[in-house]
Structures are given as structure tokens and as C-alpha cells.
Design a protein around this motif. Structure first.
Motif, PDB file in Angstrom:
ATOM      1  N   VAL A 240       6.325  -2.076 -12.069  1.00 52.22           N
ATOM      2  CA  VAL A 240       5.648  -2.593 -10.883  1.00 52.22           C
ATOM      3  C   VAL A 240       6.515  -2.435  -9.639  1.00 52.22           C
ATOM      4  N   LEU A 241       7.839  -2.485  -9.797  1.00 55.28           N
ATOM      5  CA  LEU A 241       8.734  -2.300  -8.652  1.00 55.28           C
ATOM      6  C   LEU A 241       8.637  -0.888  -8.091  1.00 55.28           C
ATOM      7  N   GLU A 242       8.433   0.088  -8.969  1.00 58.12           N
ATOM      8  CA  GLU A 242       8.252   1.467  -8.493  1.00 58.12           C
ATOM      9  C   GLU A 242       7.026   1.565  -7.597  1.00 58.12           C
ATOM     10  N   GLY A 243       5.967   0.844  -7.962  1.00 55.59           N
ATOM     11  CA  GLY A 243       4.756   0.846  -7.150  1.00 55.59           C
ATOM     12  C   GLY A 243       4.974   0.236  -5.784  1.00 55.59           C
ATOM     13  N   VAL A 244       5.657  -0.900  -5.738  1.00 56.92           N
ATOM     14  CA  VAL A 244       5.924  -1.553  -4.459  1.00 56.92           C
ATOM     15  C   VAL A 244       6.799  -0.662  -3.582  1.00 56.92           C
ATOM     16  N   ALA A 245       7.806  -0.024  -4.177  1.00 62.52           N
ATOM     17  CA  ALA A 245       8.679   0.884  -3.421  1.00 62.52           C
ATOM     18  C   ALA A 245       7.889   2.030  -2.819  1.00 62.52           C
ATOM     19  N   ALA A 246       6.850   2.482  -3.509  1.00 60.95           N
ATOM     20  CA  ALA A 246       6.040   3.610  -3.045  1.00 60.95           C
ATOM     21  C   ALA A 246       4.930   3.190  -2.093  1.00 60.95           C
ATOM     22  N   GLY A 247       4.935   1.937  -1.675  1.00 62.59           N
ATOM     23  CA  GLY A 247       3.937   1.485  -0.711  1.00 62.59           C
ATOM     24  C   GLY A 247       2.592   1.180  -1.323  1.00 62.59           C
ATOM     25  N   ARG A 248       2.594   0.699  -2.576  1.00 66.99           N
ATOM     26  CA  ARG A 248       1.371   0.285  -3.250  1.00 66.99           C
ATOM     27  C   ARG A 248       1.385  -1.240  -3.373  1.00 66.99           C
ATOM     28  N   LEU A 249       0.252  -1.846  -3.562  1.00 70.81           N
ATOM     29  CA  LEU A 249       0.216  -3.273  -3.864  1.00 70.81           C
ATOM     30  C   LEU A 249       0.630  -3.460  -5.317  1.00 70.81           C
ATOM     31  N   GLY A 250       1.622  -4.300  -5.567  1.00 70.12           N
ATOM     32  CA  GLY A 250       2.127  -4.514  -6.914  1.00 70.12           C
ATOM     33  C   GLY A 250       1.630  -5.807  -7.518  1.00 70.12           C
ATOM     34  N   ILE A 251       1.172  -5.742  -8.761  1.00 67.96           N
ATOM     35  CA  ILE A 251       0.712  -6.931  -9.487  1.00 67.96           C
ATOM     36  C   ILE A 251       1.474  -7.025 -10.807  1.00 67.96           C
ATOM     37  N   VAL A 252       2.134  -8.149 -11.042  1.00 63.61           N
ATOM     38  CA  VAL A 252       2.838  -8.385 -12.298  1.00 63.61           C
ATOM     39  C   VAL A 252       1.825  -8.893 -13.316  1.00 63.61           C
ATOM     40  N   HIS A 253       1.664  -8.128 -14.406  1.00 60.14           N
ATOM     41  CA  HIS A 253       0.644  -8.455 -15.408  1.00 60.14           C
ATOM     42  C   HIS A 253       0.968  -7.671 -16.667  1.00 60.14           C
ATOM     43  N   GLY A 254       1.052  -8.378 -17.808  1.00 60.42           N
ATOM     44  CA  GLY A 254       1.362  -7.676 -19.051  1.00 60.42           C
ATOM     45  C   GLY A 254       1.505  -8.624 -20.214  1.00 60.42           C
ATOM     46  N   ARG A 255       2.482  -8.360 -21.075  1.00 60.96           N
ATOM     47  CA  ARG A 255       2.613  -9.073 -22.350  1.00 60.96           C
ATOM     48  C   ARG A 255       2.949 -10.549 -22.171  1.00 60.96           C
ATOM     49  N   TRP A 256       3.510 -10.947 -21.013  1.00 61.58           N
ATOM     50  CA  TRP A 256       3.917 -12.337 -20.816  1.00 61.58           C
ATOM     51  C   TRP A 256       2.970 -13.101 -19.893  1.00 61.58           C
ATOM     52  N   GLY A 257       1.830 -12.546 -19.584  1.00 66.09           N
ATOM     53  CA  GLY A 257       0.903 -13.223 -18.685  1.00 66.09           C
ATOM     54  C   GLY A 257       0.806 -12.513 -17.347  1.00 66.09           C
TER      55      GLY A 257
END
Length: 353
Positions: A240-257
Motif C-alpha cells: 500500500v505504501l508503493e501506491g501512496v508514493a505513486a500518487g494513488r489513494l492507499g487503503i490498508v486492508h487484508g489478513r488483519w482487517g
């Protein structure tokens, strides 16, 4: 300052996963800073091959004479006299300490899962800190990991957060006016897992395309194009950090909620848990709740803040400089008299009250 000769080691250099990407990125940045870098892992593959393209050799064997080379093209035995070792995973640290008893070791702990079941017994997981090999400095990737190391093992760790190569992941183009493409980047999910279905419903709401990369989807070393083609990037940790660095909206979502959208108001809590989602007590947002968050934060102000935040707090150049500074401190290069660094011993978890 003098050039350092650094051995960078990881459990594997054969998979497209978090610590492998971490090792690749750090190796490249250390070399760019002018240091001599070599890598070690028992498992070589796609990452070591990419490192070789950048002029960084990788090795996969240890013997009493040192690490044997990955390639014997010219029959030359490489020089394995290192100034410092930067290593992930306890068994890797243990192997290297046996071979290099006096070389300073910096060990990074990436996670909080320190035990696992094997043949019905609880044993150390790879992220358990190596306590018997005289690690000279432990690094934690987040406050969560740092606190666990102090609480369970009486280890004082330094935090160096997950880092991104902002020369690779940068805002090549602006996002669409409304989300047109979502990217789910995960090695932990399959196409119809409940966590993925939530994102599928969100994408359908916007009439957007949903793409995915990861072990159970499409695998690629270079995820830059997939990230830059998306408007919203969903994942955990480095993904997700790669997405934010590239100017995308980042959403944390996966195995831990669902950790939620990364923005200025949420960042302090989300990063404490290394962008895992554990900041939300392992709970998942519904598709409807996620849509509300996206509608609120899908704007250029949030995007621009994210780009600047990554450059400031997760910059691979700054991280590499931090590792070099720690290495020089251990080597005594920042004082007039060089001294041998202490070999630290730590308490096992069962010995800690």
C-alpha cells in the motif's frame, strides 16, 4: 567517509514478498550511496537475479571458508571480509554469526508473529529475534514491533520504517476524477476470499475495474505499471505504501482487517502497526463503510499529502543512510578511536516477567 563492505541477508531472495522487496530496495540504495554490497540467502531466485542485473552478487551457501558464490563463471573466490552484516530472520542471523564471529550484525524484525507450530510443537518463527548470537543492534519497522521487543525480550530497538524507492514509485499521472481502477496487492488472498469480495463490491459501486497482483493472482517483479494504472491501491505494508508514493489513494486492508484510508488524520495509528490493519482491532469495514471513506478522502489534497509523507517518512535513501550511520557507530568510525562493538545478549521470552 570510507566505503563500507556490507553483507545483506534474508530468508529468501526467490519470492516476490515483503522482506525480499525490502532487501532488494535496501541493497540498491546502499550501492548508490557508494558502498560495496553483497547478498546472502539459502534460497536464490527472482530477487537475486534482479540484484545481479544491478551489479550486486548473491550467495546461497555457507562453509567454514565463508559464503560460496552464486556464480562460478570466472572461478574467482570472492572476498568475504565484511565491515557489517544487515540480516533478517533468526536462523539467518545464527548462520552468519557462526561464520563471522566478530562482524557487527544489525538485525531487523519485521513482524510480531514470533512463534509457530511445527509437528505439534511451538517453535520460533523466522521473525523471532535471535537472542544467542550477539546481535549488535536490533531494528524494528514500527512502534508495535518495537514495543514487543522491549516488553518480551528487554530489547531496545531502533525504528526504521518500511521504505520505498521514490524514484521507481512516483506520481507519473494524476488519478481519475472518480475511481476508475482499483488494485488489490496481496500475497495472502485468493480471488473469492471474503476480504476480496468487499473490494469487489466497492469497485462495482464506482463502475470501476478491479485488478490484482500477488502469489494467487498475477506475479510480477515490477509492479510500477500496475500501481500507476490504478486510482486506488489496496493492500498491507509495502504494497500500500508503493501506491501512496505513486500518487494513488492507499487503503490498508487484508489478513488483519481494514486499517482504512491512509490520510493525515489516520497515519499515526495506522503506521504504529506497520500498515497491517491491526490498528482496527482486526475488524473489517463493510463495503458501504469503505465507500464513505473513499468519497471523503479521494481528492488531490489527500493524494499530495501522501506523496510528501512517503518522501519524508518512508524514503529508501534516508533509510539506507540510517543503516550506514548505525553501522559506523558500531564500528567506532564516528569517534577518534576505533573500538570493538559489544556482543549483546538478550533475555528469552520465558525469562521475562
Amino acid at each position: 567517509m570510507t566505503q563500507l563492505k556490507i553483507l545483506l541477508a534474508n530468508n529468501s531472495l526467490s519470492m516476490l514478498a515483503g522482506s525480499e522487496s525490502w532487501a532488494y530496495t535496501l541493497a540498491i540504495q546502499l550501492k548508490k550511496l557508494g558502498h560495496k554490497v553483497q547478498c546472502f540467502s539459502p534460497e536464490l531466485g527472482i530477487i537475486s537475479e534482479e540484484l545481479d542485473k544491478e551489479g550486486i552478487s548473491s550467495f546461497n551457501q555457507i562453509s567454514t571458508s565463508g559464503v560460496k558464490p552464486f556464480s562460478f563463471v570466472f572461478g574467482e573466490e570472492p572476498d568475504h571480509n565484511y565491515d557489517v552484516i544487515i540480516a533478517n530472520h533468526n536462523h539467518i542471523v545464527r548462520i552468519l554469526r557462526e561464520q563471522f564471529p566478530k562482524t557487527p550484525i544489525i538485525s531487523t524484525i519485521h513482524g510480531i508473529i514470533h512463534f509457530q507450530k511445527e509437528n505439534g510443537q511451538e517453535v520460533w518463527a523466522p521473525e523471532h529475534p535471535e537472542l544467542e548470537s550477539g546481535v549488535n543492534q536490533f531494528i524494528a519497522v514500527s512502534e508495535e514491533v518495537c514495543d514487543k521487543l522491549q516488553r518480551d525480550y528487554n530489547i531496545d530497538a531502533t525504528i526504521i520504517r518500511n521504505f520505498i524507492d521514490t524514484n521507481r514509485y512516483y506520481p507519473k499521472k494524476k488519478v481519475s476524477k472518480t475511481p476508475k481502477q482499483f488494485l488489490f496487492n496481496s500475497n495472502y488472498h485468493s480471488a473469492h476470499d471474503p476480504e476480496v469480495e468487499i473490494i469487489r463490491t466497492v469497485a462495482k459501486h464506482y463502475g470501476a475495474k478491479l485488478t490484482a497482483v500477488g502469489m494467487n493472482f498475477v506475479q510480477t517483479f515490477d509492479t510500477v505499471k500496475a500501481v500507476q494504472d490504478a486510482d486506488v491501491v489496496i493492500g498491507m505494508g509495502r504494497s500500500v505504501l508503493e501506491g501512496v508514493a505513486a500518487g494513488r489513494l492507499g487503503i490498508v486492508h487484508g489478513r488483519w482487517g481494514t486499517g482504512g484510508v491512509i490520510h493525515q488524520g489516520s497515519i499515526d495509528e495506522i503506521r504504529k502497526f506497520n500498515f497491517s490493519g491491526r490498528n482496527n482491532d482486526d475488524k473489517y469495514l463493510t463495503a458501504e463503510e469503505l465507500i464513505v471513506e473513499i468519497d471523503k478522502f479521494y481528492n488531490q489534497k489527500t493524494i499530495d499529502w501522501g506523496i510528501n509523507y512517503i518522501k519524508r517518512e518512508h524514503n529508501a535513501v534516508v533509510a539506507a543512510e540510517s543503516f550506514v550511520r548505525i553501522a559506523r557507530d558500531l564500528l567506532g568510525q564516528n569517534i577518534t578511536r576505533v573500538i570493538e562493538p559489544p556482543m549483546k545478549k538478550y533475555k528469552r521470552q520465558k525469562d521475562v516477567a
